[in-house]
Design an enzyme around this catalytic site. Sequence first.
Site, PDB file in Angstrom:
ATOM      1  N   LYS A  49      -2.219   0.198  -3.506  1.00 54.33           N
ATOM      2  CA  LYS A  49      -3.573   0.657  -3.263  1.00 54.33           C
ATOM      3  C   LYS A  49      -4.456   0.832  -4.436  1.00 54.33           C
ATOM      4  CE  LYS A  49      -3.657   1.772   1.061  1.00 54.33           C
ATOM      5  NZ  LYS A  49      -4.596   1.413   2.369  1.00 54.33           N
ATOM      6  N   SER A 300       5.203  -2.718   0.071  1.00 47.77           N
ATOM      7  CA  SER A 300       3.759  -2.390  -0.188  1.00 47.77           C
ATOM      8  C   SER A 300       3.694  -1.177  -1.005  1.00 47.77           C
ATOM      9  CB  SER A 300       2.931  -2.076   1.091  1.00 47.77           C
ATOM     10  OG  SER A 300       3.593  -1.060   2.013  1.00 47.77           O
TER      11      SER A 300
END
Length: 401
Positions: A49, A300
Amino acid sequence: MLTLDKIYHAAYVLKSVARKTDLIAAPGLNAESEIYLKTENLQVTGSFKVRGAYYKISQLTADEKAKGVIASSAGNHAQGVALAAQRSNIPSVICMPDGAPISKVEATKAYGAQVCLVKGAYDDAYDYACKLQKEKGYTFIHPFNDAEVIAGQGTVGLEILDQLPDVEVVLVPVGGGGLISGVAYAIKHLHPECKVYGVQAAGAPSMRDSVQKHEAITLDGVATFADGIAVKHPGDLTYELVSEYVDGIVTVTDDEIAAAVLALMERQKLVTEGAGAVSVAAAMYNKVDIKGKKTVCLLSGGNIDVNILSRVITRGLVMAGRNSTLTIELEDKPGQLSGVSDIISRCGGNVVSVHHNQSDTNMAITSCYLRVGMETRDHAQVEQIKQELAKAGFKLVANQQ
């Protein structure tokens, strides 16, 4: 508009901030495929992110920066925005669901952000952040429905192609769709033969359902421990990009995700959160045709709440047949428990718990139920133990749990 040039520019801007995470071989996760792991769980702040958040903030005007930034997040985008704001010397406000892991909330505060906890799921935090943005004039940093955020996430795709130019399949976790939009856009423009598949939790399939219904839909609710992808409504921009560039969306159950988290810890020595492990779950349980193909599973994020880690590991052990429970109906007489434990021991199992119940009204007065917890190698060993118990005349009254 998202362009390949913008993704390349994001890669240039991020050079001093984001790591180029390793791509490592993982031969034990699926014997029929050549699996590689893109380790964004080892990224700065523990997830991909930071790429999109930092690139977006870097492109703001001086006036926009002066107003400060606001974002909504289940945790990982929060940390990315907070770090980017801190590096840019601007204030940040982050709205997070009140169920967000404490570790993510505290990490966000540690980067200097003001955190507002909002009752409900991610989408409720998003609505409240929009309300604050209008009232206070902050600049909103969307976690996925923004071309510059998506461009930042797309740099992961550039790195994958640089590290494994002949990759054939890429499996990407999907919540709102920002990561897969950027990755798929980059890969399909530079290596169109490569298949890109999204993976969602079965309890939060907003993008899969949207693609199937040919419109961006909103789920009534979400239910998964993979909080990083627990999104009720995908982004409108990401929905369009996914519809155009992604080859398919599949789902995995929470039990399958837990098994993937456990496998990554044991076999690869990597800690991932639920959302970060869904791509591996899809590979382990053959949700996509990857037989004989060079496949990249994108991890992720690694920001799992330690308070649920033990439960996830226990569930993963059950899924793998490593932790099992049998219930046996016995005649209540001496030697029965010894007979059961001897068989389990002879088959290589290890008894870890025993519960003896003589009071169940559904059984004969002279009978009892014996509940045995075992450590086992796999499902095949559990079946062997069941068969040997049956041969010895013991009656199994419940399936493995």
